[in-house]
Motif scaffolding. Structure first.
Motif, short mmCIF file in Angstrom:
data_model
loop_
_atom_site.label_atom_id
_atom_site.label_comp_id
_atom_site.label_asym_id
_atom_site.label_seq_id
_atom_site.Cartn_x
_atom_site.Cartn_y
_atom_site.Cartn_z
N GLU A 41 0.85 -1.19 0.00
CA GLU A 41 0.00 0.00 0.00
C GLU A 41 0.88 1.24 0.00
O GLU A 41 2.09 1.16 0.20
CB GLU A 41 -0.92 0.02 1.23
CG GLU A 41 -1.88 -1.15 1.32
CD GLU A 41 -2.62 -1.17 2.63
OE1 GLU A 41 -3.86 -1.22 2.60
OE2 GLU A 41 -1.97 -1.13 3.69
N ILE A 53 1.24 5.09 1.90
CA ILE A 53 0.82 5.81 3.10
C ILE A 53 1.14 7.29 2.90
O ILE A 53 2.21 7.65 2.40
CB ILE A 53 1.51 5.26 4.37
CG1 ILE A 53 0.98 5.96 5.62
CG2 ILE A 53 3.03 5.32 4.28
CD1 ILE A 53 1.41 5.29 6.92
N ARG A 103 -4.00 5.26 4.16
CA ARG A 103 -3.44 4.31 3.22
C ARG A 103 -4.32 4.20 1.99
O ARG A 103 -5.54 4.36 2.07
CB ARG A 103 -3.28 2.93 3.87
CG ARG A 103 -2.27 2.91 5.00
CD ARG A 103 -2.31 1.58 5.73
NE ARG A 103 -1.35 1.57 6.82
CZ ARG A 103 -0.08 1.20 6.69
NH1 ARG A 103 0.38 0.79 5.51
NH2 ARG A 103 0.74 1.23 7.70
#
Length: 264
Positions: free
Chosen positions: A115, A117, A137
């Motif tokens: 992911e 952030i 996220r």
């Protein structure tokens, strides 16, 4: 949110990792002891004991009829980490420059596993706001910053990331079209999000590099289709790239001429 994988723990550290799993579960929106226990796989009694200890230490807070929420101690640590980050400090002036010039939302992001952030954000000055937050996220393959962060990866790695996001329903562009766009972005040193992550939201992003030439972050200008179209995004490519390169220089990095970077 995908549960973070923990390293194999010894008996002495098992409680620590279990406590972190409880915090992660609360961050993901699980608020009751039963929901947290079901999400983490921990026994109900263990979950209750850990949650109570975390409340006492101010990492969590408990509200009757609402359940557990992240506590003030985590907020304090988050601001301390933000304050101590060389990257966020180095990027702030460039972000402010872009915000003033475009009136749109500016993001600074990093990869965190599968992911991205958000490390920092400056809200836009438009009537319609972009729904994002520092610490939030997002998927890699559908976001501009996500694509910018993986420009140096090879096609096998791109396919792996696409498969990961597709399985979770986070990418809606066919693989062939997505790969064709990624090849173009890799050559140009930028990336677009053309309503792929959310309807009416578009952005242009560019990578930030460290002293070794590795991509360590990405910066983006994010707006809505009410004020920005693809032609306007194209005019912002050199602007965003210039700011990204200036931030790279501040952290010891050098701009990379994409014409001489061979795709693997």
């Amino acid at each position: 949110m995908t549960k973070t994988s923990r390293p194999t723990s010894t008996l002495s550290s098992q409680t620590l990792f279990r406590g972190l799993d409880v915090v992660d579960a609360v961050e993901a929106g699980y608020q009751t002891v039963q929901d947290i226990a079901d999400h983490t796989g921990l026994p109900f009694s263990t979950t209750h004991r850990l949650a109570s200890a975390l409340v006492q230490a101010r990492y969590l807070q408990f509200e009757p009829r609402r359940g557990y929420r992240l506590g003030a101690r985590l907020l304090e640590l988050g601001f301390a980490a933000y304050r101590d980050s060389d990257l966020t400090r180095s990027a702030r002036a460039g972000m402010e420059e872009l915000a003033e010039q475009t009136k749109d939302t500016i993001h600074l992001a990093q990869l965190d596993g599968d992911e991205i952030i958000y490390l920092d954000k400056i809200g836009g000055q438009r009537p319609i706001s972009v729904n994002s937050r520092i610490g939030g996220r997002k998927p890699v393959c559908s976001t501009g910053v996500g694509k910018a962060l993986i420009l140096d990866e090879n096609e096998d790695q791109w396919r792996h990331r696409y498969a990961y996001d597709e399985k979770r329903g986070n990418v809606h562009v066919p693989l062939d079209a997505w790969l064709a766009a990624m090849r173009k972005y890799a050559v140009g040193g930028y990336a677009f999000d053309l309503e792929e992550d959310a309807p009416s939201i578009c952005c242009v992003s560019a990578p930030i590099r460290d002293a070794s030439g590795q991509i360590v972050a990405a910066i983006s200008v994010t707006g809505t289709t009410d004020y920005t179209d693809k032609a306007q995004l194209r005019t912002l490519i050199p602007v965003v790239r210039r700011v990204a390169e200036s931030i790279s220089e501040k952290i010891g990095g050098l701009a990379v001429d994409r014409k001489f970077v061979a795709r693997r």
